[in-house]
Motif scaffolding. Structure first.
Motif, short mmCIF file in Angstrom:
data_model
loop_
_atom_site.label_atom_id
_atom_site.label_comp_id
_atom_site.label_asym_id
_atom_site.label_seq_id
_atom_site.Cartn_x
_atom_site.Cartn_y
_atom_site.Cartn_z
N GLY A 41 40.24 -39.18 1.07
CA GLY A 41 38.84 -39.21 1.52
C GLY A 41 38.69 -38.90 2.99
N MET A 42 39.58 -39.45 3.81
CA MET A 42 39.46 -39.25 5.26
C MET A 42 39.98 -37.90 5.71
N THR A 43 40.97 -37.35 5.04
CA THR A 43 41.54 -36.10 5.51
C THR A 43 40.96 -34.85 4.85
N VAL A 44 40.40 -35.00 3.66
CA VAL A 44 39.91 -33.82 2.95
C VAL A 44 38.41 -33.89 2.72
N ILE A 45 37.94 -34.97 2.13
CA ILE A 45 36.55 -35.02 1.66
C ILE A 45 35.57 -35.19 2.82
N VAL A 46 35.85 -36.05 3.77
CA VAL A 46 34.92 -36.25 4.89
C VAL A 46 34.80 -34.98 5.75
N PRO A 47 35.90 -34.31 6.12
CA PRO A 47 35.72 -33.04 6.86
C PRO A 47 34.98 -31.98 6.04
N PHE A 48 35.23 -31.94 4.74
CA PHE A 48 34.50 -30.99 3.89
C PHE A 48 33.01 -31.33 3.88
N GLY A 49 32.68 -32.61 3.80
CA GLY A 49 31.27 -33.02 3.83
C GLY A 49 30.60 -32.67 5.14
N LYS A 50 31.32 -32.85 6.26
CA LYS A 50 30.75 -32.49 7.56
C LYS A 50 30.50 -30.99 7.65
N THR A 51 31.44 -30.20 7.17
CA THR A 51 31.27 -28.74 7.17
C THR A 51 30.11 -28.34 6.27
N PHE A 52 30.01 -28.99 5.13
CA PHE A 52 28.93 -28.69 4.20
C PHE A 52 27.58 -29.06 4.79
N MET A 53 27.51 -30.18 5.53
CA MET A 53 26.25 -30.57 6.18
C MET A 53 25.88 -29.59 7.28
N GLN A 54 26.86 -29.06 8.01
CA GLN A 54 26.57 -28.09 9.05
C GLN A 54 26.04 -26.78 8.45
N LEU A 55 26.48 -26.50 7.24
CA LEU A 55 26.01 -25.30 6.56
C LEU A 55 24.51 -25.40 6.28
#
Length: 125
Positions: A41-55
């Protein structure tokens, strides 16, 4: 590559756990599961979520954050419910899943109340 190495380490750890007494195996499996889930969750999903929110940053309002947060909460809930139900605690799993659904709805309540208020203004006028 690092994640693949860590998966191999987890697999080897699970193999060594299989040689532990049968009474300790469920506790150790559950601990390894939650440690691995938090790591992923901390290494894959949270950074993916942040990138997705920036999109979706140009979209006004908190809807993107609420939607992505709701999806992540529901996804983690599904994973934990499956793990708990496989351990033989189906009733606890159902209650936990219901509680997560209530949390997701409570996150959306301020936006829903604002929507109902604006719709009621349109209906009254």
């Amino acid at each position: 590559m690092v994640t693949l190495f860590q998966l191999i380490v987890i697999y080897l750890l699970l193999l060594t756990v299989s040689f532990v007494t049968k009474s300790l195996q469920p506790i150790i499996y559950a601990a390894i599961f939650f440690i691995f889930l938090s790591y992923v969750g901390m290494t894959v999903i949270v950074p993916f979520g942040k990138t997705f929110m920036q999109l979706f940053a140009p979209i006004p309002g908190p809807f993107v954050k609420l939607l992505i947060g709701s999806v992540l909460l529901f996804y983690f809930s599904e994973i934990i419910v499956k793990h708990v139900s496989e351990a033989g605690y189906d009733s606890i799993a159902k209650v936990a899943h219901f509680a997560v659904k209530i949390v997701i709805l409570s996150l959306w309540l301020p936006q829903l109340s604002a929507l109902i208020e604006s719709l009621s203004k349109f209906i009254i006028k």
